[in-house]
Write a protein that holds these residues in place. Sequence first.
Motif, PDB file in Angstrom:
ATOM      1  N   THR A 162       0.859  -1.148   0.347  1.00  0.00           N
ATOM      2  CA  THR A 162       0.204  -0.140  -0.032  1.00  0.00           C
ATOM      3  C   THR A 162       0.362   1.192   0.471  1.00  0.00           C
ATOM      4  O   THR A 162       2.861   1.261   0.312  1.00  0.00           O
ATOM      5  CB  THR A 162      -1.257  -0.013   1.324  1.00  0.00           C
ATOM      6  OG1 THR A 162      -1.710   0.839   0.171  1.00  0.00           O
ATOM      7  CG2 THR A 162      -0.765   0.119   2.139  1.00  0.00           C
ATOM      8  N   ASN A 163      -0.308   2.381  -0.411  1.00  0.00           N
ATOM      9  CA  ASN A 163       1.300   3.797  -0.269  1.00  0.00           C
ATOM     10  C   ASN A 163       1.102   4.523   1.226  1.00  0.00           C
ATOM     11  O   ASN A 163      -0.056   5.189   1.145  1.00  0.00           O
ATOM     12  CB  ASN A 163       0.652   4.552  -1.539  1.00  0.00           C
ATOM     13  CG  ASN A 163      -1.172   5.090  -1.363  1.00  0.00           C
ATOM     14  OD1 ASN A 163      -1.941   3.844  -0.791  1.00  0.00           O
ATOM     15  ND2 ASN A 163      -1.742   6.143  -1.091  1.00  0.00           N
ATOM     16  N   LEU A 164       1.361   4.179   2.169  1.00  0.00           N
ATOM     17  CA  LEU A 164       1.660   4.995   3.501  1.00  0.00           C
ATOM     18  C   LEU A 164       3.309   6.062   3.335  1.00  0.00           C
ATOM     19  O   LEU A 164       2.816   6.120   3.910  1.00  0.00           O
ATOM     20  CB  LEU A 164       2.686   3.603   4.643  1.00  0.00           C
ATOM     21  CG  LEU A 164       0.903   2.866   5.071  1.00  0.00           C
ATOM     22  CD1 LEU A 164       1.618   1.519   5.523  1.00  0.00           C
ATOM     23  CD2 LEU A 164      -0.455   3.050   5.816  1.00  0.00           C
ATOM     24  N   LEU A 165       4.091   5.453   3.101  1.00  0.00           N
ATOM     25  CA  LEU A 165       5.353   6.761   2.801  1.00  0.00           C
ATOM     26  C   LEU A 165       4.617   7.586   2.537  1.00  0.00           C
ATOM     27  O   LEU A 165       3.867   7.906   1.621  1.00  0.00           O
ATOM     28  CB  LEU A 165       6.208   6.604   2.013  1.00  0.00           C
ATOM     29  CG  LEU A 165       6.933   4.831   2.664  1.00  0.00           C
ATOM     30  CD1 LEU A 165       7.504   4.619   1.364  1.00  0.00           C
ATOM     31  CD2 LEU A 165       7.117   4.687   3.939  1.00  0.00           C
ATOM     32  N   SER A 166       4.361   8.938   3.685  1.00  0.00           N
ATOM     33  CA  SER A 166       4.391  10.653   3.027  1.00  0.00           C
ATOM     34  C   SER A 166       5.095  11.262   3.755  1.00  0.00           C
ATOM     35  O   SER A 166       5.561  11.231   4.130  1.00  0.00           O
ATOM     36  CB  SER A 166       2.730  10.630   3.250  1.00  0.00           C
ATOM     37  OG  SER A 166       2.635  11.593   3.448  1.00  0.00           O
ATOM     38  N   ALA A 167       5.671  12.467   2.477  1.00  0.00           N
ATOM     39  CA  ALA A 167       6.404  13.624   3.109  1.00  0.00           C
ATOM     40  C   ALA A 167       5.828  13.952   4.348  1.00  0.00           C
ATOM     41  O   ALA A 167       6.840  14.588   5.146  1.00  0.00           O
ATOM     42  CB  ALA A 167       6.801  13.965   2.001  1.00  0.00           C
ATOM     43  N   ALA A 188       7.936  -3.932   2.659  1.00  0.00           N
ATOM     44  CA  ALA A 188       8.126  -5.137   2.112  1.00  0.00           C
ATOM     45  C   ALA A 188       6.554  -4.130   0.692  1.00  0.00           C
ATOM     46  O   ALA A 188       5.694  -4.788   1.308  1.00  0.00           O
ATOM     47  CB  ALA A 188       7.269  -6.432   2.631  1.00  0.00           C
ATOM     48  N   GLY A 189       7.586  -3.943   0.203  1.00  0.00           N
ATOM     49  CA  GLY A 189       6.800  -3.370  -1.221  1.00  0.00           C
ATOM     50  C   GLY A 189       6.030  -1.742  -1.347  1.00  0.00           C
ATOM     51  O   GLY A 189       4.647  -2.167  -1.682  1.00  0.00           O
ATOM     52  N   GLY A 200       9.520  -3.772  -6.158  1.00  0.00           N
ATOM     53  CA  GLY A 200       8.451  -4.057  -6.899  1.00  0.00           C
ATOM     54  C   GLY A 200       7.185  -4.241  -5.792  1.00  0.00           C
ATOM     55  O   GLY A 200       8.083  -4.699  -5.016  1.00  0.00           O
ATOM     56  N   CYS A 201       5.896  -3.595  -6.462  1.00  0.00           N
ATOM     57  CA  CYS A 201       4.617  -4.032  -5.434  1.00  0.00           C
ATOM     58  C   CYS A 201       5.091  -6.149  -5.257  1.00  0.00           C
ATOM     59  O   CYS A 201       5.287  -6.779  -5.974  1.00  0.00           O
ATOM     60  CB  CYS A 201       3.556  -3.998  -5.802  1.00  0.00           C
ATOM     61  SG  CYS A 201       1.978  -4.117  -4.335  1.00  0.00           S
TER      62      CYS A 201
END
Length: 327
Positions: free
Chosen positions: A71-76, A101-102, A152-153
């Motif tokens: 998933t797209n958890l990382l955020s600036a 992990a991905g 990659g995912c």
Amino acid sequence: MNITLFNTVVGSTNTGDLIIQDSFLDALPDLFDKAFVIQFATHLHNFGLTSYNNPKVKFANSCDYKFISGTNLLSAKIANTFYQWPVGPISAKLYRNSILAGVGTTYENVSPSLYSRYIYNHILRKDIIHSVRDEQSAEFLRSMGFQVINTGCPTMWKFTPEFCKKINVKKQPNVVISLSGNGSLKNEPYDCLLLDSIRKLYKKVYFWVQTIHDERYLYKLLPENDFVIIRSLKEYQNILRNENVDYVGTRLHGGVFAIQNEVRAFIIEVDHRARGFKEDFNLNVIERSDIENLADIVQKDVPTDIKINIDGINEWCSQFNVKCAYF
């Protein structure tokens, strides 16, 4: 072996998170099938799980590995995405020494804030290489000094050259479509054009509902339709395997799941995530402005020729003395 798995599925409004987590577990049976695993939810508050006397916290603090998958958890600006991943100075204790992990980024091309750097430096292991799902996410973590591999995912790890050859190159009579019904991912003129084109090109249309917003959006654009609505992942898999379909849609992991089930997929780019998958791994992605050419695109023989990073995946897995199940 003891493992803590931070579950991105519980509390999520997006079934794509389930596709990712299942793929991660399936890829590493030698790790997870031989371990005792406790799961915590990333999308829900864990403030009550900070006491060192709590047995779950004791397990998390003493386990061999902690994983956050997909998933797209990382955020600036992690404070601005707190609704998605409620991690802060207090709950960070539970995540300390986690391994990615991905995982991907929420937004593109933004440098992390000081607060975000503080959080990531308190929750991510520094003595191990993390796995991310695209090059932009890799650069994001490298900017904070972490070791990273663009694997990659995990949903794509099985897409070896041998697997890709199994996927039909020709247009099928039926189709599964998807639309992104939330926020800036919507574009009514192009989405209406997509629906109009699909109805002309295919006999039977299935609609994959990946989030709580998607079905409502479909009926806003096309109140009268005879589409077959798919809401469960099990039903979706059954249709992919038995109904002679292509996949065409804006939902990235809906398309990747179709490929996992050996269905030709065209993913329509609506943000940086699909673009990254195309640039890094050669996923079949259509720019939204090319929807007007959809008939020409889908009626051609189009192979699936995804280029996964097998060496990178093997290097990441070797840190835990296991191999990926797919090679």
